[in-house]
Enzyme design. Structure first.
Site, PDB file in Angstrom:
ATOM      1  N   LEU A  48       0.821  -1.213   0.000  1.00  0.00           N
ATOM      2  CA  LEU A  48       0.000   0.000   0.000  1.00  0.00           C
ATOM      3  C   LEU A  48       0.854   1.262   0.000  1.00  0.00           C
ATOM      4  O   LEU A  48       0.415   2.327  -0.410  1.00  0.00           O
ATOM      5  CB  LEU A  48      -0.912   0.013   1.230  1.00  0.00           C
ATOM      6  CG  LEU A  48      -1.944  -1.112   1.339  1.00  0.00           C
ATOM      7  CD1 LEU A  48      -2.639  -1.054   2.692  1.00  0.00           C
ATOM      8  CD2 LEU A  48      -2.964  -1.012   0.213  1.00  0.00           C
ATOM      9  N   GLY A  49       2.097   1.138   0.487  1.00  0.00           N
ATOM     10  CA  GLY A  49       2.992   2.289   0.553  1.00  0.00           C
ATOM     11  C   GLY A  49       4.391   1.844   0.913  1.00  0.00           C
ATOM     12  O   GLY A  49       4.599   0.744   1.426  1.00  0.00           O
ATOM     13  N   SER A  50       5.368   2.698   0.634  1.00  0.00           N
ATOM     14  CA  SER A  50       6.763   2.353   0.904  1.00  0.00           C
ATOM     15  C   SER A  50       7.497   3.565   1.452  1.00  0.00           C
ATOM     16  O   SER A  50       7.212   4.708   1.072  1.00  0.00           O
ATOM     17  CB  SER A  50       7.438   1.865  -0.383  1.00  0.00           C
ATOM     18  OG  SER A  50       8.751   1.441  -0.133  1.00  0.00           O
ATOM     19  N   GLY A  51       8.453   3.313   2.379  1.00  0.00           N
ATOM     20  CA  GLY A  51       9.205   4.399   2.995  1.00  0.00           C
ATOM     21  C   GLY A  51      10.676   4.090   3.094  1.00  0.00           C
ATOM     22  O   GLY A  51      11.169   3.139   2.481  1.00  0.00           O
ATOM     23  N   SER A  52      11.403   4.887   3.892  1.00  0.00           N
ATOM     24  CA  SER A  52      12.858   4.786   3.994  1.00  0.00           C
ATOM     25  C   SER A  52      13.337   3.447   4.532  1.00  0.00           C
ATOM     26  O   SER A  52      14.327   2.905   4.066  1.00  0.00           O
ATOM     27  CB  SER A  52      13.405   5.903   4.886  1.00  0.00           C
ATOM     28  OG  SER A  52      13.047   7.165   4.384  1.00  0.00           O
ATOM     29  N   PHE A  53      12.645   2.915   5.540  1.00  0.00           N
ATOM     30  CA  PHE A  53      13.123   1.646   6.086  1.00  0.00           C
ATOM     31  C   PHE A  53      12.014   0.616   6.243  1.00  0.00           C
ATOM     32  O   PHE A  53      12.048  -0.239   7.120  1.00  0.00           O
ATOM     33  CB  PHE A  53      13.857   1.838   7.426  1.00  0.00           C
ATOM     34  CG  PHE A  53      13.221   2.807   8.371  1.00  0.00           C
ATOM     35  CD1 PHE A  53      13.673   4.124   8.425  1.00  0.00           C
ATOM     36  CD2 PHE A  53      12.202   2.422   9.214  1.00  0.00           C
ATOM     37  CE1 PHE A  53      13.101   5.022   9.310  1.00  0.00           C
ATOM     38  CE2 PHE A  53      11.630   3.313  10.104  1.00  0.00           C
ATOM     39  CZ  PHE A  53      12.090   4.622  10.149  1.00  0.00           C
ATOM     40  N   GLY A  54      11.034   0.694   5.355  1.00  0.00           N
ATOM     41  CA  GLY A  54       9.999  -0.324   5.383  1.00  0.00           C
ATOM     42  C   GLY A  54       8.863  -0.042   4.430  1.00  0.00           C
ATOM     43  O   GLY A  54       8.938   0.867   3.609  1.00  0.00           O
ATOM     44  N   ARG A  55       7.817  -0.845   4.547  1.00  0.00           N
ATOM     45  CA  ARG A  55       6.648  -0.686   3.688  1.00  0.00           C
ATOM     46  C   ARG A  55       5.382  -1.032   4.465  1.00  0.00           C
ATOM     47  O   ARG A  55       5.447  -1.644   5.535  1.00  0.00           O
ATOM     48  CB  ARG A  55       6.773  -1.542   2.436  1.00  0.00           C
ATOM     49  CG  ARG A  55       6.947  -3.025   2.673  1.00  0.00           C
ATOM     50  CD  ARG A  55       7.109  -3.788   1.356  1.00  0.00           C
ATOM     51  NE  ARG A  55       8.131  -3.188   0.509  1.00  0.00           N
ATOM     52  CZ  ARG A  55       7.975  -2.934  -0.793  1.00  0.00           C
ATOM     53  NH1 ARG A  55       6.848  -3.239  -1.395  1.00  0.00           N
ATOM     54  NH2 ARG A  55       8.936  -2.397  -1.492  1.00  0.00           N
ATOM     55  N   ASP A 167       1.831  16.865  10.560  1.00  0.00           N
ATOM     56  CA  ASP A 167       1.795  16.700   9.107  1.00  0.00           C
ATOM     57  C   ASP A 167       0.367  16.517   8.606  1.00  0.00           C
ATOM     58  O   ASP A 167       0.072  15.599   7.850  1.00  0.00           O
ATOM     59  CB  ASP A 167       2.672  15.517   8.682  1.00  0.00           C
ATOM     60  CG  ASP A 167       3.087  15.610   7.208  1.00  0.00           C
ATOM     61  OD1 ASP A 167       2.883  16.690   6.591  1.00  0.00           O
ATOM     62  OD2 ASP A 167       3.598  14.620   6.666  1.00  0.00           O
TER      63      ASP A 167
END
Length: 351
Positions: A48-55, A167
């Site tokens: 569903l989403g991805s980031g700097s150190f995981g998803r 945010d």
């Protein structure tokens, strides 16, 4: 426009709600439960989403109703350690497991294995408010009051629990199957005690005191709420510029202009929320959130009914057929690998 009258009935129910929800939060926060759950009990469906150190992955639990889904935040331990986010992640887990607002995405469980950390979040399947806003251009005023009421209560809840949400934007607000909102993507790393000066958040939604490097722990983020209400009604934000420094100047100057179709009550509310002087900003005065809740722009809005989700939503997402592809972006899929040996047994022992 005259200063808002604080009605005793609204004061009473809000006070009771905040007191009981804070007590619930404190009880859960002080427990710090460590789960023995395993990722092997879940079926991972898609990213569903991805980031700097995981998803974040859409998932189902083997023992549950096959129609029930979860959003599992999967963090790689090694990446968390290398990016010096261990303390942040440990605190975030504790905080997320303690939150219990109907308008904030809840964390239902958290556990670990030799390689990853897992946070099982409730899956909010109606997509982002951002997509609805882009599809419609701007929203009818009744929709805006309905959504703004929920965000107001979500922010007041977080503030009451000493949690600073920095945010706020349509991309971080999800719609559930009933058409109600849930705030997400918190990035909480601590409870605020005292002051903080960190500059973070989406540029167009930054409060002036953040840009001016003034402490803002004592003020809940009503400035961001004002920007959101403006954008929902207008279809665009009040301050924008492609050059960041120019944008910051516009925010600090705070020269609000309104589309001609904005009603006087809406203009008055926004003028008092999008306010540089925090000593005059609605939400930060003696009456707190009641100055917003009892404002004439919300005169036809029943906050208590919305809190109980007894009000019919003005728009309900269509979740038939290929809804998952319509409401969530497509990401490149990666398999989840689990090593035999744990390189970081001590760092995450209390996760």
């Amino acid at each position: 426009m005259a200063h808002n009258q604080v009605f005793p009935e609204s004061q009473k129910w809000l006070k009771e709600y905040l007191e009981s929800s804070l007590e619930q939060f404190e009880n859960l926060f002080n427990k710090n439960v460590i789960s023995t759950e395993s990722i092997r009990n879940y079926t991972l469906i898609r990213t569903l989403g991805s980031g700097s150190f995981g998803r974040v992955m859409l998932s189902q639990h083997g023992g549950d109703n096959p129609q029930k889904c979860y959003a599992i935040k999967i963090l790689n331990k090694e990446k968390v350690v290398k990016m010096k986010q261990v303390e942040h992640t440990m605190n975030e887990k504790r905080i997320l497991l303690s939150i219990g607002s109907p308008f904030v995405v809840r964390c239902l469980n958290a556990f670990k294995d030799t390689t990853n950390l897992y946070m099982v979040m409730e899956f909010v399947n109606g997509g982002e408010l951002f997509h609805l806003l882009r599809k419609k251009g701007r929203l009818p005023e009744y929709w805006c009051t309905f959504y703004a009421a929920q965000v107001t209560m979500a922010l007041q809840y977080l503030h009451n629990c000493s949690l600073l949400y920095r945010d706020l934007k349509p991309e971080n607000i999800l719609l559930d199957h009933l058409g109600y909102l849930k705030v997400t993507d918190f990035g909480f790393d601590r409870r605020v005690q005292g002051h903080t000066w960190t500059l973070c958040g989406t540029p167009q939604y930054l409060a002036p005191e953040m840009i001016l490097n003034r402490s803002y722990a004592s003020q809940w983020t009503t400035g961001g709420l004002g920007i959101l209400i403006y954008e929902l009604n207008a279809g665009f934000v009040p301050f924008d510029h492609k050059v960041p420094l120019k944008l910051y100047e516009l925010i600090v100057e705070c020269r609000l202009t309104f589309p001609s179709f904005f009603k006087p009550t809406l203009r008055d509310l926004l003028t008092n929320i999008i306010q540089v002087d925090v000593t005059r900003r609605f939400g930060n005065l003696r009456n707190g959130a009641l100055d917003i809740i009892n404002h004439p722009w919300f005169k036809d809005t029943d906050f208590r009914k919305i809190l109980m989700k007894a009000e019919k939503a003005p728009w309900v997402p269509n979740l038939k057929g290929q809804w998952i592809h319509q409401t969530f972006d497509k990401w490149t899929e990666e398999s989840i690998s689990i090593s035999k040996h744990d390189k970081y047994p001590d760092e995450f022992s209390n996760f």
